[in-house]
Design an enzyme around this catalytic site. Structure first.
Site, PDB file in Angstrom:
ATOM      1  CE  LYS A   1      -2.117  -1.901   3.715  1.00 34.01           C
ATOM      2  NZ  LYS A   1      -3.007  -2.025   4.872  1.00 34.01           N
TER       3      LYS A   1
ATOM      4  CG  ASP B   1      -9.203  -1.573   7.923  1.00 36.33           C
ATOM      5  OD1 ASP B   1      -8.102  -2.159   8.007  1.00 36.33           O
ATOM      6  OD2 ASP B   1      -9.664  -0.857   8.833  1.00 36.33           O
TER       7      ASP B   1
ATOM      8  CG  ASP C   1     -12.644   3.160  10.558  1.00 37.37           C
ATOM      9  OD1 ASP C   1     -12.505   4.399  10.570  1.00 37.37           O
ATOM     10  OD2 ASP C   1     -12.060   2.402  11.334  1.00 37.37           O
TER      11      ASP C   1
END
Ligand code: KDG
Length: 331
Positions: A237, A269, A305
């Site tokens: 990432k 995530d 999130d």
């Protein structure tokens, strides 16, 4: 040995949390108004995968307090199976408070109130063996082993059980500096990476795992060095520089989508849920990366999130709107 057809696509073990997120960015001492969100890395991943049409289940312990109830109803409402969520009378679920975009724009900080939470008492006995015969993928993050010794042992036990049962083991180190020191975390991460089939990580975590500063190394060498430890698939990432994957020795990359950033927490995530969903749908690696990049981009556009994690139609809509506008950085 014959295996029953898996009931679940992905099972995760971890700690769901309640997040308090200030309505305005700024120092927490100046924040008066907050909204609450169910959160926690592993539950975010499961919700994302569930929204993309797959069957998921969570293994955890929560309390009997109202915030635990909030977490439980959120998981259930998002279609995550909670048969292995144990409510411990008299205990609480963990909480954290986010400080968004201050003092560094596009960066968030967190303050945890999770010591002594129900999930921190998870131990080997709390890992249901049957879960590993009922799933295709087990997903763990390096947050859970940081919570307590018993959580670390339980996580390792789950990973080993997964391997013994031919379940694909997916691991995201998710290093959290407020939970443990790098020297403590690194050897633990190495154990999980050696067991994993798929690893999602950033350059800082790769540096910790490999014991050298990889800030200036090319993406290929970083990915290959991690793959040498065991996993057949490694996803790096790179934030605004996009995502890179190494699978069976071949490199794939996609750029990041440029979007307005409201709250970066949970983006990683989203990458995991998008990528694993692509895998479950037998998409090629580049598509899996695109789904990961798109899910991560959508997450950062609002507080919380998981709320922006897409359904299949929303994902396609976003990708179509962005077609031809990708900014490649293939260094
Ligand atoms: O990835 C997002 C998580 O970091 C957030 O929900 C909180 O799980 C969390 C943690 O332990 O930091």
């Amino acid at each position: 040995m014959s295996r029953r057809a898996p009931e679940f696509d992905v099972v995760a073990l971890g700690e769901p949390l309640v997040q308090f997120n200030p309505l305005d960015p700024g120092p927490l001492s100046q924040s008066r108004l907050f909204d609450t969100h169910a959160a926690g890395a592993e539950s975010n991943v499961l919700i994302g995968i569930s929204r993309l049409g797959h069957k998921t289940a969570m293994i955890t312990k929560i309390g009997t307090d109202e915030l635990s109830r909030f977490v439980l109803t959120t998981l259930r409402g998002e279609g995550v199976d909670t048969r292995w969520v144990v409510q411990v009378p008299g205990m609480n679920c963990g909480v954290y408070v986010a400080q968004r975009n201050y003092p560094i724009p596009d960066k968030s900080d967190v303050v945890y109130y999770r010591r002594g939470s129900a999930a921190s008492t998870i131990s080997v006995q709390d890992v249901p063996e049957e879960a590993m015969s009922l799933t295709r993928i087990l997903h763990l993050s390096g947050i859970t082993p940081a919570l307590s010794n018993s959580c670390k042992n339980a996580s390792l036990h789950a990973a080993r059980l997964a391997k013994d049962n031919g379940v694909v083991f997916s691991f995201d180190p998710n290093y959290r500096k407020k939970l443990w020191a790098p020297e403590e975390a690194a050897p633990v991460f190495r154990e999980f990476v050696a067991l994993a089939d798929i690893v999602f990580l950033d350059r800082g975590e790769a540096s910790m795992i490999l014991g050298e500063d990889l800030a200036r190394r090319g993406r290929g060498p970083v990915l290959r060095a991690i793959a040498k430890l065991g996993p057949g698939t490694v996803v790096l990432k790179e934030g605004a520089r996009g995502l890179v994957a190494l699978k069976d020795g071949k490199l794939y990359q996609v750029p990041a989508f440029t979007v307005p950033v409201v709250d970066v927490i949970g983006a990683g995530d989203g990458v995991v849920s998008g990528f694993l969903s692509g895998m479950l749908d037998e998409k090629d690696v580049r598509t899996c990366l695109q789904w990961g990049a798109a899910s991560g981009a959508l997450v950062v556009m609002r507080r919380g999130d998981f709320e922006n994690l897409p359904t299949p139609a929303e994902l396609q809509n976003f990708l179509t709107s962005r077609a031809g506008r990708e900014e490649f950085d293939l260094r």
